[in-house]
Design a protein around this motif. Structure first.
Motif, PDB file in Angstrom:
ATOM      1  N   ASP A  48      14.487 -17.161 -11.310  1.00  0.00           N
ATOM      2  CA  ASP A  48      15.540 -18.056  -9.934  1.00  0.00           C
ATOM      3  C   ASP A  48      16.394 -17.067  -9.281  1.00  0.00           C
ATOM      4  N   ALA A  49      16.678 -15.922  -9.748  1.00  0.00           N
ATOM      5  CA  ALA A  49      17.328 -14.814  -9.067  1.00  0.00           C
ATOM      6  C   ALA A  49      16.800 -14.419  -7.960  1.00  0.00           C
ATOM      7  N   VAL A  50      15.391 -14.348  -7.972  1.00  0.00           N
ATOM      8  CA  VAL A  50      14.636 -13.754  -6.869  1.00  0.00           C
ATOM      9  C   VAL A  50      14.206 -14.665  -5.671  1.00  0.00           C
ATOM     10  N   SER A  51      14.196 -14.126  -4.575  1.00  0.00           N
ATOM     11  CA  SER A  51      13.898 -14.867  -3.375  1.00  0.00           C
ATOM     12  C   SER A  51      12.475 -14.604  -2.964  1.00  0.00           C
ATOM     13  N   LYS A  52      12.293 -13.341  -2.837  1.00  0.00           N
ATOM     14  CA  LYS A  52      10.658 -12.990  -2.518  1.00  0.00           C
ATOM     15  C   LYS A  52      10.513 -11.707  -3.123  1.00  0.00           C
ATOM     16  N   VAL A  53       9.059 -11.459  -3.165  1.00  0.00           N
ATOM     17  CA  VAL A  53       8.586 -10.331  -3.589  1.00  0.00           C
ATOM     18  C   VAL A  53       7.556  -9.444  -2.440  1.00  0.00           C
ATOM     19  N   GLU A  54       8.024  -8.574  -2.164  1.00  0.00           N
ATOM     20  CA  GLU A  54       7.447  -7.579  -0.979  1.00  0.00           C
ATOM     21  C   GLU A  54       6.422  -6.869  -1.422  1.00  0.00           C
ATOM     22  N   ILE A  55       5.063  -6.842  -0.761  1.00  0.00           N
ATOM     23  CA  ILE A  55       4.209  -5.661  -0.937  1.00  0.00           C
ATOM     24  C   ILE A  55       4.494  -4.710   0.181  1.00  0.00           C
ATOM     25  N   LEU A  56       4.540  -3.436  -0.088  1.00  0.00           N
ATOM     26  CA  LEU A  56       4.771  -2.623   1.039  1.00  0.00           C
ATOM     27  C   LEU A  56       3.448  -1.808   1.210  1.00  0.00           C
ATOM     28  N   GLU A  57       2.405  -2.100   1.867  1.00  0.00           N
ATOM     29  CA  GLU A  57       1.266  -1.558   2.084  1.00  0.00           C
ATOM     30  C   GLU A  57       1.385   0.093   2.606  1.00  0.00           C
ATOM     31  N   ASN A  58       0.660   0.864   2.442  1.00  0.00           N
ATOM     32  CA  ASN A  58       0.704   2.392   2.929  1.00  0.00           C
ATOM     33  C   ASN A  58       2.065   2.819   2.856  1.00  0.00           C
ATOM     34  N   HIS A  59       2.722   2.589   1.715  1.00  0.00           N
ATOM     35  CA  HIS A  59       4.068   3.022   1.570  1.00  0.00           C
ATOM     36  C   HIS A  59       4.436   4.350   1.257  1.00  0.00           C
ATOM     37  N   GLN A  60       5.199   4.871   2.110  1.00  0.00           N
ATOM     38  CA  GLN A  60       5.573   6.392   1.899  1.00  0.00           C
ATOM     39  C   GLN A  60       7.013   6.260   1.495  1.00  0.00           C
ATOM     40  N   PRO A  61       7.342   6.471   0.234  1.00  0.00           N
ATOM     41  CA  PRO A  61       8.715   6.531  -0.217  1.00  0.00           C
ATOM     42  C   PRO A  61       9.715   7.489   0.130  1.00  0.00           C
ATOM     43  N   VAL A  62       9.150   8.588   0.745  1.00  0.00           N
ATOM     44  CA  VAL A  62      10.040   9.728   1.178  1.00  0.00           C
ATOM     45  C   VAL A  62      10.287   9.259   2.827  1.00  0.00           C
ATOM     46  N   LYS A  63      11.449   8.935   3.123  1.00  0.00           N
ATOM     47  CA  LYS A  63      11.624   8.548   4.486  1.00  0.00           C
ATOM     48  C   LYS A  63      11.305   9.764   5.496  1.00  0.00           C
ATOM     49  N   VAL A  64      11.642  10.862   5.172  1.00  0.00           N
ATOM     50  CA  VAL A  64      11.262  11.899   6.180  1.00  0.00           C
ATOM     51  C   VAL A  64       9.749  12.322   6.404  1.00  0.00           C
ATOM     52  N   LEU A  65       9.059  11.669   5.354  1.00  0.00           N
ATOM     53  CA  LEU A  65       7.604  11.996   5.744  1.00  0.00           C
ATOM     54  C   LEU A  65       6.777  10.491   6.175  1.00  0.00           C
ATOM     55  N   ASP A  66       7.335   9.539   6.684  1.00  0.00           N
ATOM     56  CA  ASP A  66       6.948   8.138   7.014  1.00  0.00           C
ATOM     57  C   ASP A  66       6.157   8.330   8.044  1.00  0.00           C
ATOM     58  N   SER A  67       6.437   9.226   9.066  1.00  0.00           N
ATOM     59  CA  SER A  67       5.416   9.331  10.147  1.00  0.00           C
ATOM     60  C   SER A  67       4.435  10.330  10.035  1.00  0.00           C
ATOM     61  N   LEU A  68       4.553  11.306   9.141  1.00  0.00           N
ATOM     62  CA  LEU A  68       3.853  12.434   8.813  1.00  0.00           C
ATOM     63  C   LEU A  68       2.865  12.378   7.870  1.00  0.00           C
ATOM     64  N   GLU A  69       2.990  11.869   6.794  1.00  0.00           N
ATOM     65  CA  GLU A  69       2.216  11.608   5.764  1.00  0.00           C
ATOM     66  C   GLU A  69       1.609  10.339   5.380  1.00  0.00           C
ATOM     67  N   PHE A  70       0.422   9.980   5.831  1.00  0.00           N
ATOM     68  CA  PHE A  70      -0.193   8.623   5.335  1.00  0.00           C
ATOM     69  C   PHE A  70      -0.560   8.554   3.602  1.00  0.00           C
ATOM     70  N   LEU A  71      -0.126   7.552   3.177  1.00  0.00           N
ATOM     71  CA  LEU A  71      -0.502   7.137   1.816  1.00  0.00           C
ATOM     72  C   LEU A  71      -0.946   5.803   1.758  1.00  0.00           C
ATOM     73  N   GLU A  72      -2.331   5.786   0.916  1.00  0.00           N
ATOM     74  CA  GLU A  72      -2.646   4.371   0.885  1.00  0.00           C
ATOM     75  C   GLU A  72      -2.191   3.277  -0.033  1.00  0.00           C
ATOM     76  N   ARG A  73      -1.518   4.117  -0.951  1.00  0.00           N
ATOM     77  CA  ARG A  73      -1.005   2.961  -2.116  1.00  0.00           C
ATOM     78  C   ARG A  73       0.169   2.235  -1.558  1.00  0.00           C
ATOM     79  N   ALA A  74       0.295   0.973  -2.279  1.00  0.00           N
ATOM     80  CA  ALA A  74       1.310  -0.033  -2.041  1.00  0.00           C
ATOM     81  C   ALA A  74       2.473   0.019  -3.087  1.00  0.00           C
ATOM     82  N   SER A  75       3.602  -0.131  -2.696  1.00  0.00           N
ATOM     83  CA  SER A  75       4.790  -0.396  -3.509  1.00  0.00           C
ATOM     84  C   SER A  75       5.428  -1.850  -3.373  1.00  0.00           C
TER      85      SER A  75
END
Length: 880
Positions: A192-219
Motif C-alpha cells: 500500500d506504500a508503493v505507487s509503481k514498480v519500475e523496470i530499468l532495462e539496459n540499466h547502467q548504475p554508474v552515471k558517468v558510464l551511462d553513454s559509454l558502456e552498454f549493459l543488457e541487464r535490468a534493474s
C-alpha cells in the motif's frame, strides 16, 4: 589445432554477426504538432504499402532515427507510428536521404493509451507498472505484487529475474540501500506504500558510464506514494504442537536524504530467516577475489525438500539486521549494512545412494540425524559518490562465522558419529574511482583482502581401514585443516568516446598468496606419512592488459562490444613435505564479443562468443590426502590444471508492454579442454577416493531455454512459463575404467495467478523435470519429478478469507515417491488498527516423511526427510 579451431570459429562468429550493413541509409526525426521530439516512434520500411516489412527503426530520446535498407526496388514505402498519435505514411525514392515527420494526436488512440496507462507506462528503456493494477486482495507486501507482474520471475530463494537474467540493482526511490539484500524490502515493505514498480532495462548504475558502456541487464526501482514514508511489518505468533513461537519486527523509513530498514526476527516454526539477508549482488567485471568461506570438510547431510522450509525445517533462529543510508550531499551516500544470525537446526532422514560404474552398481543405505549450529556476523560499510562526471565507491566488507555440526549415521552394519567445527573470518576493501579529465574518463580500482579458515572433523569409528591400518578397525579419525589467503587486485585505465565508438584500455596486476596446512590423527596419534599431510604454499600472480571496444549506433538500436584482454599468469606451488614443486606460467589471450540489436519496438536479438582460460585453484592442488567427509578421501597429486573454454550463445526476445507480453529464448554451447582427468574409486561401502590424473580430456554442453509471461487484464490473470533443456558429455575414470558420461535434463515449469471473482482468488504452479544419464550410448537411469501446488482464497467478506492449499510432489524412482500435503488458513483483517489475524493449520494429513530423488552423472540418491508434524499457528501481523 583445437586452439586454432576455436579462434577460427570465434572470428567467423564475429564476422557473421557484424556483417550486414545495407546499400542505403535513411536518417530522420519525428516531432509532434508542437514541434516536440518523440522518442520511441516506430518507423517501418517496405517495398510498397502491401509488401512485408524489410527494415525497422525506432526514434531515440531526441526523436532521431536511422535505418539501413537493402532493397532493389526504385521506391520505398515508409510508415511512422507512435502511441496516441495518428500514423504517417510516405513514398520515397530508394536512395540515402534525411527526412522529418510530424505526427498529430489521435483521439481514438489517446483513449486507448489512457486505459493502458492504468497498468503500464513506457518511457525509453523504463517500464513503469502500476501497483494498484496488479495488487490482489491478499497481497500485503511488495514481493506479493512482484510475483504477478509479467516479465518478472521470482525464484524460491527470493532472487528476482527479468527476461531470464537476474536484476543487477534493487532501488527504493532511486537509492541502493540494501546492496543486494533486497529480500528485506520485498518481504516487508507494504504494498500500500508503493505507487509503481519500475523496470530499468539496459540499466547502467554508474552515471558517468551511462553513454559509454552498454549493459543488457535490468534493474528494479520501487516508487513510493509519499516523499516521507514510514512502513514495515510486525508479527507475533504462537502455536502447537510442540510449543511454537514467531516474532518479527521490521520498521523502515524512506525520505529523500535518509533510508533505513531494521529487523529483528525469531521463530521455531521452520521459517528460514537467513534468506532475508541473502546477498544477490552482481560484482562488476574484473573483481575475481572474495572472502566467501570454502567448506574443506563436511558431515553427511540429507537432501532438503524442494518446498517451503516451514514444512521441514526444525529450527530455533534469531536474526538482527540494520541497514542505513544517509545522503551526505548531492550524489554522495554513506551506507551501513550489518546482520547477525544465530540458528540451531535439526535434520533427520535416510538416504539410499546407488553408484553406477562400468563394471558394477554399489548401494549405500544411511539413516542420518544431524544437529547444526550457525553463528554468523557480516557487514558492509560503503561510501559512494555517483555523479554525472565522477564516480567513487569504497566498500569495506567483513564476514565472521562460528559454525559447528554434529552428525549421527546408522548403517545396517555400523553406527558413525561425526563432529565438525569450522570457524571463519574474512575482511576486504573494494575501491573504485572514475574521474573525468578533459574528454576522457580515468579509472582506478583496488580490491584487497584476507581470510582465515580453520576446520576440525572427527569421525567415530575410524574409516578407510585398508589405507590407514592395514584393514584393522580403530576408534577415531580426526582431520585438521587450516587455510589462509591474502589477495590484492589493482588496475588503472581510461575510457574515451570517439564518435560512435568507445575504447577502454586498462592495465593492472593481481597477487594472491594462499597457505594450506592439514593433518590426520588416528586415535589421537598424528599420521606422520607425508601422503596424509599438507604444508602447501600457493602463489598466483598476473599482469594484465585489457582493451575493449564498444560501438553504439546513432539510433541506439545496435550495440557491439569486443574485449581483447591479454594476461600473463604465473603459478607456484610448494609443499614442505614433498621435494617436487609445481610451477606454471602462461600468456593467455581471452577475446570476447557480444552484440545486441533491436529489430523493432518489440523484437531484439543478442549474441556472444568468447574464449577463456581457467587454471587450478588451491582446492584442487594439494599433494596429501584430505578426509573431506566420513566416506570421501581426496587428493590431487597432479600438475596444475589448465582448461581452455569456448562459449557461444545467442538469444531473441519479444517485449510488448502494451499487451503485457514478454517472450525470451536463448541457446548456448560450451566446449572445453582440460589437462587433468578426475578418477573416482568407489568402495563396496560407498567410500570414495578422488584423485586427479594427468590426461587430456574434453567436455561439451548444449543449453536451450525459453520463457514467456502474459498479463490478461480482463481476466486479472498472470501466466508465466519457463522451459530448459541441457545436454552434456564428459570423460571420467570410475574404478580405474575410462568411460564417457552423458547427461540430459529437461525442465518445464509454470504458474498462474488469477482473480477468478470478487470472492475467489487462485494460484497454481507446476514443475516437471527429467534427468537421464548413462555411459556412452547406453542410459542407465532416468528420473522424472513432478511438483504441483494449488492455492485458493475464498472471501466470504471483504475483510476475511479462507485459504485452502494442496501440494503434490512425486518422483519415478521411489516406490513411496508420492507426497501429498493439505493446509488450511483463515485470516481476518481489522481496519483500526490495520492488522491481520491469521490462523493456519499446516500439514493436515500429518505427513511425516518426504521422499525425493535426484541424480548426478554416475549416481542417484533417494532421500527420505523427516517433516514437521501437523501444527496450528495463530499470528497477528501489523503492516504499516
Amino acid at each position: 589445432m583445437d586452439h586454432l579451431r576455436g579462434t577460427f570459429l570465434f572470428l567467423t562468429f564475429l564476422f557473421i554477426f557484424s556483417k550486414g550493413y545495407s546499400q542505403i541509409e535513411i536518417w530522420g526525426k519525428v516531432f509532434d504538432d508542437q514541434h516536440q521530439t518523440l522518442g520511441g516512434a516506430t518507423v517501418t520500411v517496405s517495398k510498397d504499402s502491401v509488401s512485408s516489412i524489410s527494415a525497422y527503426g525506432i526514434s531515440d530520446a531526441d526523436g532521431k532515427f536511422r535505418i539501413a535498407v537493402e532493397n532493389e526496388s526504385d521506391s520505398l514505402f515508409l510508415k511512422v507510428a507512435y502511441m496516441g498519435f495518428g500514423s504517417v505514411t510516405k513514398k520515397i525514392l530508394n536512395q540515402s536521404q534525411t527526412l522529418e515527420f510530424e505526427l498529430s494526436p489521435s483521439t481514438e488512440s489517446l483513449k486507448e493509451v489512457i486505459v493502458k496507462s492504468e497498468i503500464l507506462r513506457q518511457r525509453g528503456d523504463t517500464l513503469s507498472f502500476s501497483v494498484a493494477a496488479f495488487k490482489s486482495k491478499n497481497d500485503r507486501v511488495i514481493g506479493d505484487v512482484l510475483k504477478r507482474i509479467p516479465g518478472i520471475d521470482i525464484r524460491p530463494n527470493g532472487q528476482i529475474f527479468y527476461n531470464d537474467e537476474p536484476i543487477q540493482k534493487y532501488y527504493i526511490e532511486g537509492l541502493d540501500l540494501l546492496e543486494g539484500r533486497y529480500n528485506l524490502a520485498s518481504n516487508n515493505l507494504s504494498a500500500d506504500a508503493v505507487s509503481k514498480v519500475e523496470i530499468l532495462e539496459n540499466h547502467q548504475p554508474v552515471k558517468v558510464l551511462d553513454s559509454l558502456e552498454f549493459l543488457e541487464r535490468a534493474s528494479l526501482n520501487i516508487k513510493l506514494k509519499r516523499d516521507v514514508t514510514f512502513s514495515g511489518t510486525a508479527t507475533a505468533g504462537i502455536g502447537a504442537a510442540p510449543l511454537l513461537w514467531q516474532t518479527k519486527l521490521t520498521p523502515m523509513i524512506f525520505s529523500k536524504k535518509q533510508q533505513a530498514i531494521f529487523t529483528y526476527q525469531s521463530n521455531n516454526t521452520g521459517k528460514d530467516a537467513s534468506g532475508e539477508v541473502q546477498n544477490f549482488s552482481i560484482q562488476y567485471v574484473g573483481n575475481n577475489y572474495n572472502i566467501e568461506e570454502y567448506d574443506w570438510l563436511s558431515i553427511q547431510n540429507v537432501s532438503a525438500p524442494p518446498f517451503s522450509s516451514e514444512r521441514w525445517l526444525d529450527n530455533n533462529v534469531h536474526l538482527g539486521s540494520a541497514n542505513i543510508l544517509q545522503r551526505i550531499k548531492e550524489d554522495v551516500d554513506l551506507k551501513l549494512n550489518i546482520s547477525y544470525l544465530n540458528d540451531y537446526q535439526q535434520q533427520g532422514g535416510s538416504t539410499q545412494t546407488r553408484y553406477f560404474t562400468p563394471t558394477d552398481t554399489i548401494d549405500v543405505l544411511e539413516n542420518t540425524s544431524n544437529d547444526i549450529f550457525i553463528s554468523r556476523l557480516e557487514g558492509q560499510l560503503t561510501l559512494e559518490n555517483n555523479a554525472d562526471r565522477n564516480y567513487l565507491k569504497n566498500q569495506l566488507e567483513f564476514n565472521g562465522l562460528w559454525n559447528a555440526r554434529r552428525g549421527f549415521i546408522d548403517h545396517p552394519e555400523t553406527q558413525i558419529d561425526q563432529q565438525l567445527d569450522h570457524p571463519f573470518f574474512g575482511i576486504k576493501n573494494d575501491f573504485r574511482l572514475l574521474r573525468t579529465i578533459g574528454k576522457q574518463l580515468i579509472t582506478f580500482s583496488s580490491n584487497t583482502g584476507l581470510a582465515e579458515n580453520s576446520q576440525d572433523l572427527r569421525v567415530k569409528p575410524g574409516q578407510f581401514e585398508g589405507i590407514f591400518t592395514d584393514g584393522n578397525s580403530y576408534d577415531e579419525i580426526q582431520q585438521l585443516v587450516t587455510s589462509e589467503k591474502m589477495f590484492t587486485d589493482n588496475s588503472a585505465g581510461l575510457t574515451k568516446a570517439l564518435g560512435k565508438f568507445t575504447i577502454s584500455p586498462k592495465l593492472g596486476f593481481s597477487i594472491q598468496n594462499q597457505q594450506l596446512s592439514t593433518d590426520i590423527f588416528l586415535e589421537g596419534e598424528e599420521v606422520l606419512d607425508a601422503d596424509f599431510k599438507n604444508e602447501t604454499k600457493f602463489l598466483e600472480s598476473s599482469v594484465y592488459f585489457q582493451n575493449s571496444f564498444r560501438y553504439k549506433s546513432r539510433d541506439e538500436t545496435l550495440n557491439l562490444r569486443l574485449s581483447m584482454p591479454l594476461e600473463y599468469k604465473s603459478f607456484r606451488l610448494e609443499d614442505d613435505n614433498f621435494e617436487e614443486n609445481r610451477e606454471l606460467s602462461r600468456l593467455v589471450f581471452e577475446p570476447y564479443f557480444s552484440g545486441n540489436k533491436k529489430l523493432s519496438a518489440f523484437w531484439e536479438v543478442n549474441a556472444s562468443a568468447g574464449i577463456g582460460h581457467n587454471f587450478g585453484e588451491l582446492q584442487q592442488l594439494y599433494y596429501g590426502y584430505i578426509l573431506r567427509g566420513y566416506r570421501n578421501l581426496n587428493r590431487y597429486n597432479a600438475p596444475i590444471s589448465q582448461e581452455t573454454q569456448q562459449k557461444y550463445s545467442g538469444g531473441v526476445s519479444y517485449r510488448n508492454p502494451l499487451k503485457q507480453l514478454f517472450l525470451n529464448a536463448s541457446y548456448s554451447y560450451i566446449y572445453s579442454e582440460n589437462n587433468l582427468l578426475y578418477s573416482s574409486t568407489i568402495g563396496p561401502n560407498g567410500t570414495t577416493i578422488l584423485e586427479a590424473v594427468a590426461r587430456d580430456n574434453s567436455f561439451d554442453s548444449h543449453s536451450l531455454s525459453a520463457s514467456g509471461s502474459k498479463y490478461f487484464r480482463k481476466l486479472a490473470t498472470t501466466l508465466k512459463l519457463n522451459t530448459s533443456y541441457n545436454l552434456s558429455q564428459r570423460q571420467q575414470l570410475l574404478n580405474n575404467t575410462l568411460t564417457e558420461v552423458n547427461s540430459k535434463s529437461f525442465n518445464l515449469r509454470g504458474n498462474v495467478e488469477t482473480d477468478i471473482s470478487s470472492w475467489l482468488i487462485g494460484s497454481y504452479s507446476g514443475n516437471f523435470s527429467t534427468y537421464t544419464s548413462g555411459f556412452g550410448d547406453s542410459d542407465f537411469q532416468k528420473i522424472e519429478t513432478h511438483q504441483y501446488t494449488l492455492d485458493l482464497y475464498f472471501y466470504p467478506r471483504k475483510n476475511q478469507y479462507l485459504r485452502v492449499s494442496s501440494e503434490y510432489y512425486g518422483n519415478s524412482l521411489s516406490e513411496n515417491g508420492d507426497n501429498y500435503f493439505v493446509n488450511v488458513g483463515y485470516q481476518f483483517t481489522f481496519d483500526k488498527p490495520r492488522m491481520d489475524l491469521n490462523i493456519s493449520w499446516r500439514n493436515i494429513l500429518n505427513t511425516d516423511q518426504f521422499v525425493n530423488a535426484y541424480s548426478n552423472q554416475y549416481y542417484y540418491v533417494v532421500s527420505s526427510y523427516g517433516l514437521r508434524p501437523s501444527q496450528v499457528l495463530a499470528t497477528l501481523k501489523f503492516t504499516l
